[in-house]
Each structure stands twice: as structure tokens, then as C-alpha cells.
Design an enzyme around this catalytic site. Structure first.
Site, PDB file in Angstrom:
ATOM      1  N   HIS A 171      46.544  -7.113 -31.565  1.00 49.13           N
ATOM      2  CA  HIS A 171      45.741  -6.403 -32.564  1.00 49.13           C
ATOM      3  C   HIS A 171      44.320  -6.958 -32.493  1.00 49.13           C
ATOM      4  CE1 HIS A 171      45.524  -4.469 -36.726  1.00 49.13           C
ATOM      5  NE2 HIS A 171      44.390  -5.150 -36.661  1.00 49.13           N
ATOM      6  N   CYS A 197      37.510  -6.689 -41.003  1.00 50.74           N
ATOM      7  CA  CYS A 197      37.862  -7.755 -41.947  1.00 50.74           C
ATOM      8  C   CYS A 197      36.692  -8.027 -42.903  1.00 50.74           C
ATOM      9  CB  CYS A 197      38.220  -9.030 -41.188  1.00 50.74           C
ATOM     10  SG  CYS A 197      38.546 -10.449 -42.261  1.00 50.74           S
ATOM     11  N   HIS A 199      40.090  -6.813 -33.166  1.00 50.98           N
ATOM     12  CA  HIS A 199      38.924  -6.312 -33.877  1.00 50.98           C
ATOM     13  C   HIS A 199      37.724  -6.419 -32.941  1.00 50.98           C
ATOM     14  CE1 HIS A 199      40.369  -6.211 -38.280  1.00 50.98           C
ATOM     15  NE2 HIS A 199      41.426  -6.259 -37.491  1.00 50.98           N
ATOM     16  N   ASN A 256      38.073  -2.315 -36.499  1.00 47.97           N
ATOM     17  CA  ASN A 256      39.117  -2.509 -35.511  1.00 47.97           C
ATOM     18  C   ASN A 256      38.660  -1.891 -34.196  1.00 47.97           C
ATOM     19  OD1 ASN A 256      41.825  -3.416 -37.003  1.00 47.97           O
ATOM     20  ND2 ASN A 256      40.717  -2.019 -38.343  1.00 47.97           N
ATOM     21  N   ARG A 307      46.132   2.957 -42.890  1.00 52.69           N
ATOM     22  CA  ARG A 307      46.299   1.745 -43.709  1.00 52.69           C
ATOM     23  C   ARG A 307      45.158   0.763 -43.463  1.00 52.69           C
ATOM     24  NH1 ARG A 307      46.606  -3.789 -43.246  1.00 52.69           N
ATOM     25  NH2 ARG A 307      47.817  -3.559 -41.331  1.00 52.69           N
ATOM     26  N   ASP A 308      45.148   0.101 -42.343  1.00 47.50           N
ATOM     27  CA  ASP A 308      44.148  -0.927 -42.066  1.00 47.50           C
ATOM     28  C   ASP A 308      42.745  -0.333 -41.942  1.00 47.50           C
ATOM     29  OD1 ASP A 308      43.176  -3.454 -41.584  1.00 47.50           O
ATOM     30  OD2 ASP A 308      43.712  -3.476 -39.470  1.00 47.50           O
TER      31      ASP A 308
END
Length: 330
Positions: free
Chosen positions: A232, A265, A234, A274, A31-32
Site C-alpha cells: 500500500h 495521510c 502513498h 495515495n 474508504r481511504d
């Protein structure tokens, strides 16, 4: 400096039990990791990624997002992909959550689960700690976002579906600057108060350092039990692993990551991706923590998916480990 060092030591949790040693990795690669890829990734490739991550020992894999294809084209195959995942894996001890940022998204996930004849175990919602990012990313204020999220949580409860919350920009926002940890802690608590079982704190633009993480978690833990918090990271400034280790040192036992360092992002200047699952697992295993993940298989996944996407492997530990393996599978 002395006060900071003493404060840090007060948060260190000794590894005294198996529970203390285990860190659950939430791999969000399907997903991300993929959602901002410009070239469309086939459903078959996504399914193989999920299959490989499952085989490597991941216990939580976020597989897709039920959002409008107009805004996130890469996730446009969610209704095709998710029933296949549930049919194949439901009941195997692994959780396959999906992102459902609004009621329409949740309804789409519920329909997919019904199509598969399986329960919808878990979904996630996604909000921001800054007004600027909330408006840019969702065209809603923070309070408007909570109104929409409450609808998701209330409906999910009717189906015995757990809801996880993502709170982004917890360190800094590309529009509003650095965040006040006290404000972030208050917002995190609102998610739990509305019925979410866990809140994942996201350094969305990857500018944080371990001292930022420490200051943030000191405030968050005043409002929320440690076991309800995930982190979470990055890796824009190369601090992702260090920040996760700081969070784990302070008691966090759930962390998010992406195999091969995928994602990132789109609003962060110079963003890489990430923090990589391979780098996190290598560091945790080296410090005596357990994840249940096979590093050989994990490293092979990072090399494979990077080649599939025609991009460089963003995991340093993954690349190094892969080169030492005998006839690794791709």
C-alpha cells in the site's frame, strides 16, 4: 552498489504463467480516498463511485469504514451505504470489504450484512508499526491494538468472514522516524498468526524509495509467504508507482491504490494522496502484467470523481489517457 544490484536480481520473478502475470488491485477510494475529505460526500456519490469502479473491472473495492462518526464524519453513512452495496453486488465475483478496527465496528458491519440478507465476506483491521503513530491514530499501544484485533478476528471466524490486516508506517513514522524492517516483519507475522489471511504493508507518509521497499520485503519474506503480502503506497515524494513496481518485481501480487490519487495521510507533511490506480494500472500493463481493468473507464472515473470533489485529478497517467479518448463519459 554491486551487492545491491545482485541482491535485487535474485528476487526478480519471471513472467512464466498467467498467475505470475496477474496483479490484483485493491481500490480503496471509497474508504481511504474519501475519509479525510473536509466537505461531506453524499452517499449517492459514493455509491456511483463504487458502481463505476465495479464496471471498470476492479475485483476488490474497499467501500467504507465502520468507525465512530465523531472521529471520521465522512464514514458516518456506513450503515446506510453498505447494505445497498451488498444487495446490488453480492455474488458478482467482486469483493467489497469494509474497515472494522474494533469489535463494535465488526458488529455494525454484521448488522448491515444481515439487513441486506447477504453474507459479510471480508473486513479489514488497521494497525501501525510504530508506537507513536498507533497512539496518535487510535490512542492504543501496538500491543493493545493486537488485543482488540484478536477479538475482531475471533468473532469474524464465527461468521466465516475473512480478515485482512493493514500495517501502516512500515517505512517511516512522522513521530518515531524510520522503522526497522525486522520489527515490521515480526509485526506482520503476528497478524497472520492471529488469523488474518493477508497483510497489506503501508508506506503511510509516502517517504519510501524502491531500496526501502526491497530492504523491507527481504525481511518480511523470511517470515511470511509472498502470497500473503500486499503493498500500500502513498505518493508524497512521487515514489508510489516505483515502490509498487519494486514490490511486484519481488513477487507481491496484490497492491492497494486510489483512483485519481485520492486520500493521503493527514499527519504527513506535504502529503499528496495515495498512489493513483490509473498510474499503477498503466505501469503494470506496460510491463506485461494483467489487472483485468479497463483503462478507458478507469481514467473517466478519475476525472469524474475529481470534479465531484472540486479538486485536481492526482493521476498523471489518468489525465493523459483521458485526453486521448473519444468523447469520454463523465
Amino acid at each position: 552498489m554491486l551487492r545491491t544490484a545482485l541482491r535485487t536480481r535474485s528476487f526478480v520473478r519471471p513472467l512464466s504463467t498467467n498467475a505470475d502475470k496477474f496483479v490484483r488491485i485493491v481500490d480503496v477510494s471509497p474508504r481511504d480516498g474519501l475519509q479525510n475529505e473536509k466537505a461531506m460526500v453524499s452517499t449517492e456519490t459514493k455509491l456511483e463511485l463504487i458502481d463505476r469502479l465495479t464496471d471498470a473491472g476492479l475485483k476488490t473495492i474497499e467501500v467504507t469504514s465502520f468507525v465512530s462518526p465523531k472521529w471520521v464524519p465522512q464514514m458516518g453513512d456506513a450503515k446506510e451505504l453498505y447494505p445497498q452495496v451488498l444487495k446490488k453486488y453480492s455474488g458478482n465475483g467482486v469483493t467489497y470489504p469494509v474497515l472494522t478496527p474494533n469489535l463494535k465496528g465488526l458488529q455494525g458491519a454484521l448488522e448491515s450484512a444481515k439487513q441486506a440478507g447477504k453474507p459479510l465476506e471480508e473486513v479489514a483491521i488497521f494497525g501501525a508499526a510504530s508506537e507513536g503513530f498507533s497512539m496518535k491514530n487510535t490512542n492504543r499501544t501496538i500491543d493493545q491494538g493486537f488485543e482488540a484485533f484478536q477479538q475482531v478476528v475471533d468473532e469474524a471466524r464465527k461468521h466465516n468472514t475473512r480478515v485482512r490486516a493493514y500495517l501502516s508506517t512500515v517505512i517511516a513514522c512522522p513521530y518515531d522516524g524510520f522503522m526497522d524492517p525486522k520489527r515490521v516483519a515480526e509485526l506482520a507475522k503476528r497478524y497472520l498468526d492471529m488469523g488474518c489471511y493477508e497483510v497489506s504493508l503501508g508506506d503511510t507518509i509516502g517517504v519510501g524509495t524502491p531500496s526501502h521497499v526491497e530492504a523491507l520485503l527481504e525481511q518480511v519474506f523470511k517470515h511470511i509467504p509472498t502470497e500473503k503480502v500486499a503493498y500500500h503506497a502513498h505518493d508524497t515524494y512521487g515514489q508510489g508507482v516505483a515502490n509498487i513496481l519494486k514490490a511486484v518485481e519481488m513477487g507481491v501480487r496484490v497492491v492497494d491504490s486510489c483512483v485519481g490519487g485520492l486520500g493521503g495521510c493527514p499527519y504527513a507533511k506535504g502529503a499528496t494522496g495515495n498512489v493513483s490506480t490509473e498510474d499503477v494500472v498503466y505501469a503494470l500493463h506496460g510491463m506485461g502484467y494483467e489487472t483485468g481493468i479497463d483503462m478507458d473507464k478507469l481514467s473517466s472515473i478519475g476525472e469524474w470523481i475529481s470534479k465531484e470533489l472540486n479538486r485536481a485529478n492526482g493521476s498523471r497517467a489518468g489525465k493523459a489517457h483521458f485526453t486521448k479518448m473519444d468523447k469520454p463519459k463523465l
